[in-house]
Write an enzyme that holds these catalytic residues in place. Structure first.
Site, PDB file in Angstrom:
ATOM      1  N   VAL A 165       0.838  -1.198   0.000  1.00 27.75           N
ATOM      2  CA  VAL A 165       0.000   0.000   0.000  1.00 27.75           C
ATOM      3  C   VAL A 165       0.876   1.251   0.000  1.00 27.75           C
ATOM      4  CG1 VAL A 165      -1.783   1.299   1.214  1.00 27.75           C
ATOM      5  CG2 VAL A 165      -1.887  -1.192   1.158  1.00 27.75           C
ATOM      6  N   ASP A 166       1.915   1.260   0.829  1.00 25.43           N
ATOM      7  CA  ASP A 166       2.827   2.411   0.866  1.00 25.43           C
ATOM      8  C   ASP A 166       3.378   2.720  -0.520  1.00 25.43           C
ATOM      9  OD1 ASP A 166       2.970   3.545   3.430  1.00 25.43           O
ATOM     10  OD2 ASP A 166       4.225   1.927   4.174  1.00 25.43           O
ATOM     11  N   TYR A 167       3.886   1.703  -1.181  1.00 25.75           N
ATOM     12  CA  TYR A 167       4.546   1.948  -2.457  1.00 25.75           C
ATOM     13  C   TYR A 167       3.542   2.280  -3.567  1.00 25.75           C
ATOM     14  CZ  TYR A 167       8.838   0.558  -0.239  1.00 25.75           C
ATOM     15  OH  TYR A 167       9.919   0.514   0.596  1.00 25.75           O
TER      16      TYR A 167
END
Length: 387
Positions: A165-167
């Protein structure tokens, strides 16, 4: 010259999503200035598998998205630091931050504050839930967003061991910023972007998320053609997705002496749904007869995607990754390999030319460029506003 040379990005961010977004611009030649608090810098600097690097504030978790940037260690929460940051904003094209909603506004550094000194600024705020709604002010990390979005539930209650999700949020925000910059070329106006990790997570599950809102939608079937099978020496991910590929698989197995009429009779998606359980039972024992490598060669010859499930160390060492040049040596330490972008360009593409900077490495250069003299810089340092 990178495609984004001449663009200046101020990155007031930490951990993964924001720094990864900034890294996309740095790889393409933009002047990315990472701003951190002197006594509370990006915690990623102290994370990674190599203790020596962690202790030096250049942990591998920081390095994989810190190259080509400049570092300014500045306490922007106090008057002199805020003034310096606003002066820097006057020279910038983009202001990127990933603090919780409202935090920077409380320091007089929200979008309304920034556009007073630079009306053309493209301001991107990356948060867990966006800047509106009942959870707007709530903090978040990748793992908690995976939980809140239903991603963990979709994975049978197991959290994937990656920060996807972060990336993905970093890529999404980088796209939005690029669109805003193009829009500015047409209108002359900057804008505010509110990026939501929760919405990114749902976007990564768009078909499933849409289906959950349709009252007549059926439960998702575990499709045999895109499942994992045990082989004689490992596990194989089959990629017979379309009905035509089911029939190809049937023909392929028939040529090997395994006649499975259900496969040859697949005509449409309804057949896939209705017969997947029986097909899986029929081919499980067949796949155990050969090694994963043998099956991969056989299936590829039949134009059916399939891959042996590799450990991460096998994936990063693959000839395909080497041929693409995805990893490059750190400009500061040839023993460390760092990732580039997941694409190549015939002109102005991604390059890693500068090592991830230590905290405050570029303080003097940046402030001198803003007109600060030696005495003013010394005053900021003596009062703790700057490292």
């Amino acid at each position: 010259m990178g495609a984004l040379s001449g663009l200046r990005v101020i990155e007031v961010s930490q951990v993964l999503a924001g720094p990864f977004c900034g890294y996309q611009f740095a790889l393409l030649g933009a002047d990315v200035i990472k701003v951190e608090l002197p006594l509370s810098p990006d915690c990623a600097r102290g994370r990674g598998p190599l203790p020596t690097l962690n202790a030096a504030g250049i942990g591998l978790t920081y390095q994989v998205q810190g190259g080509n940037k400049k570092s300014l260690a500045l306490d922007f929460r106090v008057g002199p630091g805020r003034a310096a940051l606003l002066k820097l904003v006057e020279t910038a094209d983009v202001f990127l931050e990933n603090y919780s909603t409202g935090v920077l506004d409380g320091f007089g550094l929200g979008y309304d504050d920034l556009r007073k000194c630079n009306p053309r600024i493209v301001h991107c705020s990356m948060t867990g839930y966006g800047d509106t709604g009942p959870r707007a002010a709530k903090g978040a990390y990748d793992n908690t967003i995976q939980a809140a979005s239903g991603a963990i539930a979709q994975c049978d209650g197991q959290k994937p061991g990656v920060s996807f999700v972060d990336y993905a949020a970093g890529y999404s925000a980088a796209f939005a910023i690029s669109a805003a910059l193009l829009q500015r070329e047409r209108t002359g106006e900057g804008c505010h972007i509110s990026a939501s990790m929760l919405e990114v997570a749902l976007s990564l599950m768009a078909p499933e998320a849409a289906a959950k809102q349709a009252s007549e939608a059926k439960s998702k079937v575990r499709e045999a053609g895109i499942s994992v099978f045990d082989t004689a020496d490992g596990r194989l991910m089959l990629g017979a997705f379309k009905p035509t590929q089911y029939r190809k698989l049937g023909a392929c197995l028939a040529a090997l002496g395994h006649n499975i009429p259900l496969l040859l009779g697949i005509r449409d998606w309804t057949d896939v749904e209705n017969h997947s359980a029986a097909i899986r039972t029929a081919i499980e024992l067949v796949f155990r007869e050969r090694t994963a490598e043998e099956w991969q060669a056989i299936l590829e010859a039949a134009d059916i995607p399939a891959e042996k499930i590799l450990p991460l160390e096998g994936a990063v060492a693959s000839p395909q990754i080497a041929a693409r040049g995805y990893f490059v040596h750190s400009p500061a330490d040839p023993s460390i390999s760092l990732p580039l972008a997941a694409y190549r360009m015939s002109l102005g593409g991604p390059m890693l030319t500068g090592a991830p900077p230590k905290l405050g490495h570029d303080n003097c250069q940046i402030l001198e460029g803003l007109g600060y003299g030696p005495e003013a810089i010394a005053a900021l340092r003596n009062t703790g506003v700057m490292q």
